[in-house]
Structure formats: structure tokens, C-alpha cells
Design an enzyme around this catalytic site. Structure first.
Site, PDB file in Angstrom:
ATOM      1  N   HIS A  96      -9.749   6.999  37.616  1.00 51.33           N
ATOM      2  CA  HIS A  96      -9.424   5.757  37.737  1.00 51.33           C
ATOM      3  C   HIS A  96      -8.051   5.344  37.015  1.00 51.33           C
ATOM      4  O   HIS A  96      -8.009   5.609  35.770  1.00 51.33           O
ATOM      5  CB  HIS A  96     -10.414   4.999  37.544  1.00 51.33           C
ATOM      6  CG  HIS A  96      -9.810   3.227  37.693  1.00 51.33           C
ATOM      7  ND1 HIS A  96      -9.038   2.733  38.751  1.00 51.33           N
ATOM      8  CD2 HIS A  96      -9.944   2.342  36.725  1.00 51.33           C
ATOM      9  CE1 HIS A  96      -8.648   1.575  38.435  1.00 51.33           C
ATOM     10  NE2 HIS A  96      -9.129   1.115  37.138  1.00 51.33           N
ATOM     11  N   CYS A 141     -12.825  -1.557  40.118  1.00 54.42           N
ATOM     12  CA  CYS A 141     -11.988  -0.249  39.679  1.00 54.42           C
ATOM     13  C   CYS A 141     -13.011   0.688  40.188  1.00 54.42           C
ATOM     14  O   CYS A 141     -12.272   2.079  40.705  1.00 54.42           O
ATOM     15  CB  CYS A 141     -11.877  -0.223  38.241  1.00 54.42           C
ATOM     16  SG  CYS A 141     -10.893  -1.643  37.848  1.00 54.42           S
ATOM     17  N   ASN A 165      -2.115  -0.256  37.611  1.00 50.90           N
ATOM     18  CA  ASN A 165      -3.626  -0.187  38.005  1.00 50.90           C
ATOM     19  C   ASN A 165      -3.844  -0.860  39.332  1.00 50.90           C
ATOM     20  O   ASN A 165      -3.738  -1.972  39.246  1.00 50.90           O
ATOM     21  CB  ASN A 165      -4.560  -0.776  37.033  1.00 50.90           C
ATOM     22  CG  ASN A 165      -5.949  -0.766  37.201  1.00 50.90           C
ATOM     23  OD1 ASN A 165      -6.452  -0.643  38.165  1.00 50.90           O
ATOM     24  ND2 ASN A 165      -6.549  -1.061  36.313  1.00 50.90           N
TER      25      ASN A 165
END
Ligand code: ACO
Length: 350
Positions: free
Chosen positions: A277, A114, A307
Site C-alpha cells: 500500500h 487503506c 496515498n
């Protein structure tokens, strides 16, 4: 002395929209559960055989390169961040170099999940600052839809992730312009590496794991990297202790933003746009609240895309810029946290 600036930016998401209702065909879940816990309404899934992590990266890169006013042949280095590469090896960087018919330039793959894009940006920034390269392509791209457990067993992970790609072109800019990447900040804490991880295929042989995940001792030689038993036991899918990730993310993301601001003698009031993020809308809201930022200082889009791991920051950054939410001279902050754990921040004067 010179800094690096984002000279061009682009993103690409697949056309195929997969709603929370669509997920209900495969697992025991609900639109209400997913929206309440994550904020996600829908995500995009790549065309099964027509699109790969690299081809989506290529689409984002084409836009970024065009907006930088150059051609693929002008790029002198590639940094490609992903956790869902086309092949176990070689990495996506070389596949992108081939697809865009670039010169025989260096291609580096970054595996920081991530926070991969912010790590990749930081690496590229150093090469520009030292004067080694003039046009670096930084890509974050993921095709998660190929590697998730869509049964009820995997629902805590699979509902979160989506596919897509984002890219930027970095170029040098003179310090006197005041523009560019002011600083980047990279961190890791491997003590929780297994909390969010995909163990197999791998070479760990249970070495790090408190509970063995596979029987390597009795396995035939040649069946240790990936065996039928591993597939039967769904070990080719990610494992996540969601609450543990949540708890750490809401501490480390604000911390790295504060660190970046302090390094530049700035405060949260100076931030025009924070791009967190897109892990989970609740995490982003927590970070916003902790930093006391107004809604117009933060851009979220996880509701539409889920995501997208290494692609989430460049997609959200590009979308905010295209929407006119980021203007020349604005202070933009990027903050990411993910598997490893790794986390990273960047401050950019746009
Ligand atoms: N649908 C319905 N029920 C579900 C689902 C689902 N998709 N997933 C889990 N559940 C159930 C569980 O089985 C559990 O049921 P039980 O109480 O009967 O055992 C219950 O919901 C609660 O499960 P938890 O995992 O404790 O749920 P939580 O409230 O923590 O939410 C979530 C899970 C959304 C994953 C959350 O922990 C989270 O977002 N954590 C952060 C992790 C994250 O953001 N990961 C993204 C990737 S990493 C990164 O980018 C940072």
C-alpha cells in the site's frame, strides 16, 4: 475446487496534477519536507464537479471489464472500497451499478480505508470459491481532494493524499492451473482506532474520545451530526498521529507478508512482485528492507500519485502489470495497512 483469478485489471487517475509547489499556495510547507518525509512529488486531484469517487471507479472498472473480455452486464456482484464516498449513504456500489447499467446485482461497500481493497478482494474471493458468483467487480476509489484541510493546521495529513481508482474483475479458475489468489489474510486492532480517524460527522458523541471534540450536550437536537461549530473547529477533516501510524505500519505490513508466505509454504525469495500500500515511500522502503527484497521485487508509485488509500494497491498493481513487471506464473504479494488499524495481505499466482 476452484480459486479466483484476476481476469481483468484497470486504473484511472485524474488529469489534474498538483505538485508540492502548488500546495505551498495554501499552507506553510516545502517540496523538500514532503519529499524527504514521504517521497511524494505530486498527486492527482479530481475535477471538482466533473469527477466523483464513483465516476473514477467507473473509469477503472470499464478497463478491467474490457480486459476480462466481458461486458458490465456479465458482472454478478460488486465490492466497492472507499473512505471518501459520494454520499454518506447510500454507498458507491449502487451508484456504479447505475452508471454502468448493470443488472440488479448485489453491491457491497467496504469501509476499511487503506486496506479496503485487499479486504474487498478477500470478500470477492470467498464468493468465487464457494461458486456463488462468476464475475465479481472489485473497485477501490478515492476523492480525497474534497475532504482535506488545506490550511497549515492540516498539512501533516493533506500533503499525503491523492485521488484515483483501480479495479479488477475476479473469475473462477481451476485449481489445476496453479493460477489465482492463493490466500488472503485480514487483521484489525481497534485499540488505536482514533489515531487515524475522521470523527465528524458521526454518532460517537465523544463516547470513545479521551478529550471531547464537540459539545453535544448543549447542542440543539438536529445539530449533533454536523453543526456550524464542528465546521468552525475543522472537525470535518481527518486526524492523524503520523509517527504512531508509521511505527505500527512498519511492523504489521512485513508481518502479514510473512504470514501469507508461511501459509503457502513459500519464502520472500519466491516473491516476484510485492505491491505495498502506497502510504508513504519511507514505510514501503522499510518493509522492503525488513523483508530483504531487491528493488525489482517491489513496485512503488507514491511519488506520482500520493496515498490514494483504497485505490493505491490496485493502481500500483495495474501499473506494474502494464509495465511488464508482472508476468504469467509470477508470485505477486499485496500488503496494506491503515486506519482502524486494519491490515491485510494477499498472495496471487498471476
Ligand atoms: N510541511 C512542513 N512541515 C510539516 C508538515 C508539512 N506538510 N507536516 C508536519 N510538519 C511539521 C510538524 O508541524 C512538526 O513540526 P514541529 O516539530 O515544529 O512541531 C514537524 O513537521 C514534524 O512533524 P511529525 O508529524 O512528527 O513529522 P513526521 O516526521 O512524523 O512525518 C508524516 C509526518 C509524513 C505524516 C509521517 O509521520 C508519516 O508518514 N506517518 C505515517 C502515516 C501515514 O503514512 N499516513 C498515511 C495515511 S495512513 C496509511 O495509509 C497507513
Amino acid at each position: 475446487m476452484q480459486r479466483s483469478k484476476i481476469a481483468g485489471i484497470g486504473y484511472y487517475v485524474p488529469k489534474n496534477i498538483f505538485t508540492n509547489e502548488d500546495l505551498k499556495k495554501y499552507m506553510d510547507t516545502s517540496d523538500e519536507w514532503i519529499q524527504e518525509r514521504t517521497g511524494i512529488k505530486e498527486r492527482r486531484y479530481a475535477d471538482r464537479s466533473g469527477e466523483t469517487t464513483t465516476t473514477m471507479g467507473v473509469e477503472a472498472a470499464k478497463i478491467a471489464i474490457e480486459r476480462a473480455g466481458i461486458t458490465p452486464q456479465d458482472i454478478d456482484f460488486i465490492v466497492f472500497a472507499t473512505l471518501s464516498p459520494d454520499y454518506f449513504f447510500p454507498g458507491c456500489g449502487v451508484l456504479l451499478q447505475r452508471a454502468l447499467q448493470m443488472k440488479e446485482i448485489g453491491a457491497l461497500d467496504v469501509r476499511n480505508q487503506c486496506s479496503g481493497f485487499v479486504y474487498a478482494l478477500s470478500v470477492a474471493d470467498q464468493f468465487i470459491k464457494t461458486g456463488m458468483y462468476k464475475n465479481i467487480l472489485v473497485v477501490g476509489s478515492e476523492k480525497h481532494s474534497f475532504g482535506l484541510d488545506f490550511s497549515t493546521r492540516g498539512r501533516n495529513v493533506s500533503v499525503i493524499f491523492g485521488d484515483g481508482a483501480g479495479a479488477v474483475v475476479l473469475q473462477p479458475t481451476d485449481l489445476s492451473t496453479g493460477q489465482g489468489i492463493l490466500s488472503t489474510h485480514l487483521h484489525s486492532d481497534g485499540s488505536s482506532a482514533e489515531i487515524l480517524a475522521m470523527y465528524n460527522p458521526g454518532t460517537h458523541a465523544n463516547h470513545w474520545l479521551p478529550q471531547p471534540v464537540a459539545n453535544f450536550d448543549d447542542a440543539e437536537i438536529g445539530e449533533m451530526f454536523m453543526s456550524h461549530a464542528m465546521i468552525d473547529e475543522a472537525q470535518n477533516f481527518p486526524n492523524m498521529d503520523g509517527p504512531a501510524v508509521f511505527k505500527k505500519a512498519i511492523v504489521k505490513m512485513p508481518e502479514v507478508v510473512e504470514e501469507a508466505l508461511a501459509a503457502n509454504g513459500l519464502t520472500t525469495a519466491d516473491i516476484n512482485m510485492l505491491i505495498p500500500h502506497q502510504a508513504n515511500l519511507r514505510i514501503a522502503q522499510f518493509v522492503q528492507h525488513k523483508l530483504k527484497l531487491r528493488d525489482d521485487q517491489v513496485h512503488n508509485n507514491i511519488q506520482k500519485y500520493g496515498n490514494t488509500t483504497a485505490a493505491s494497491v490496485p493502481i500500483a498493481l495495474c501499473e506494474a502489470w502494464e509495465a511488464g513487471k508482472i508476468k504469467k506464473g509470477d508470485l505477486v504479494c499485496l500488503a496494506a495497512f491503515g486506519s482502524g488499524f486494519t491490515w491485510a495481505g494477499a498472495l496471487i499466482r498471476w
